[in-house]
Design a protein around this motif. Structure first.
Motif: not given
Length: 427
Positions: A223-229, A244-254, A256-267
């Motif tokens: 419930s408090n896991g990685t937030l994916v957008q 499966q969720v893909w994201a760029t290295q820079s998106a992963w680095a950016a 945080s607990s309050s900033v969503a991971l911006q995914a390039t693809l979700v399958l």
């Protein structure tokens, strides 16, 4: 429905072992590949087949052709692919310990094989004494020995001499079974294979179970896991699905607990009832999770399975979260198991891929040495003189032979330890 028995010595009796030269219709192969491509490109599960074919989802436990959870499938004409971060399928290789999904025909000929990695990215927390670590912030448990209470085999560790050699920031590709773990209040990945990659890929790949889906955002594994957008998600995505969720290295680095991971693809990564034709077979292997004795349901790799009425099962083993092999069919909008086997069951049904079987041609090995180390089907093997059959010891070094190895990984990072080695004329 055929019930699969996975005891040592039973492999030769299976259709996959006897029928490896059976012809596969090229038209059917083209049809299956088109289903695979259409499915992955649109965020759907690839390849479910028709006309007597079925699907299998499980762990690679050896090679004769390819063996998944103790069942052998002829793979001489099978495509082997995996999805990438752009939604395309790329050619791949099948390796010991990988989770795969394959389409097979009525003779156990594999028509397509899809490699299903769960995590690809940096180690973010080193393993502790109990094997707990994190990759991309997701909990992973390394199985360190053969006495694991889940009956899981020790994790295949490639690229490292042992768990102690894993370093923070190492890029790991991880395969395994997702299960709920109360001690972590999260879904965790019990690893069947971990491979250290030589270089970090352009895209990281996260995975796990969807929670709190809202529009095109959700959390992974807790419930408090990685937030994916994501800009879009599969239209049939729901809470509880494995993705499966893909994201760029820079998106992963950016992120945080309050900033969503911006995914390039979700399958969506696993089969659901709607992916199967009515009555079509699904062979499903993995760790039992969230067993509900009253409702007679369990979850395997994010799939909720209903036990058929009157089916007798080892409820204690399911409650412990042991490794299970299910024969499943679609009934209405549900997945219903007509057969459930566990590795702690009585012989001859207590293997289910718990032991490694390798069959292949080789030469140039001194079988009379006190300790023999060699590679077979891309797998490193060590064997003492006591387990090597006399059929091997009289063979000249230059003579090609067919070698059969039974054994298993005893410790992550070490070769397969053989319990029996036999030789015969090369095929």
């Amino acid at each position: 429905m055929q019930k699969i028995h996975a005891s040592p010595g039973a492999y030769e009796r299976r259709a996959g072992w006897r029928g490896w030269m059976a012809a596969i219709s090229m038209g059917m192969l083209v049809l299956i590949l088109s289903l695979v491509l259409d499915g992955c490109g649109g965020g759907e599960v690839a390849g479910v087949g028709s006309g007597g074919s079925g699907t299998a989802s499980g762990t690679v436990s050896g090679f004769g052709s390819v063996i998944v959870d103790g069942v052998e499938y002829a793979d001489t004409r099978a495509s082997v692919q995996r999805p990438d971060g752009a939604g395309a399928l790329q050619s791949s290789a099948v390796k010991l310990g990988q989770r795969v999904r394959l389409v097979y025909d009525s003779n156990n000929n594999a028509q397509s094989i899809e490699v299903l990695s769960q995590l690809v990215g940096p180690v973010t927390a080193l393993p502790d004494n109990n094997g707990w670590m994190q990759v991309l912030g997701q909990w992973v448990r390394v199985v360190n020995n053969t006495s694991d209470p889940t009956r899981s085999t020790p994790t295949v560790l490639d690229g490292c001499s042992g768990v102690a050699a894993i370093a923070s920031g190492d890029t790991m590709e991880v395969f395994g079974s997702w299960v709920w773990d109360g001690s972590k209040s999260a879904t965790v990945l019990v690893a069947t294979r971990m491979e250290r990659l030589a270089a970090a890929p352009a895209l990281v790949q996260l995975g796990g179970v969807v929670q709190g889906l809202s529009g095109s955002s959700f959390r992974l594994n807790a419930s408090n896991g990685t937030l994916v957008q994501a800009s879009s998600v599969p239209t049939d995505l729901a809470d509880g699905a494995v993705v499966q969720v893909w994201a760029t290295q820079s998106a992963w680095a950016a992120a945080s607990s309050s900033v969503a991971l911006q995914a390039t693809l979700v399958l969506r990564s696993e089969t659901r009832a709607a992916d199967l034709a009515t009555g079509q077979a699904l062979r499903l292997g993995g760790l039992a999770s969230q067993f509900d004795a009253s409702a007679r349901t369990l979850v395997v790799q994010g799939m909720t399975v209903q036990l058929a009425a009157g089916l007798v099962v080892d409820e204690a083993a399911l409650a412990r979260g042991e490794f299970v092999s299910l024969q499943v069919q679609r009934v209405g909008d549900k997945l219903v198991a007509s057969s459930v086997e566990v590795r702690s069951g009585s012989a001859p049904n207590d293997d289910l891929g718990g032991k490694t079987l390798l069959i292949g041609n080789t030469s140039g090995i001194n079988w009379n040495a006190s300790n023999v180390q060699f590679s077979l089907r891309g797998v490193q093997v060590q064997a003492t003189a006591a387990v090597i059959d006399t059929s091997c010891k009289s063979v000249a070094l230059t003579t090609p032979i067919s070698v059969r190895v039974e054994g298993g990984v005893q410790t992550p990072g070490q070769p397969v330890t053989a319990t029996r080695v036999q030789c015969s004329p090369a095929t």
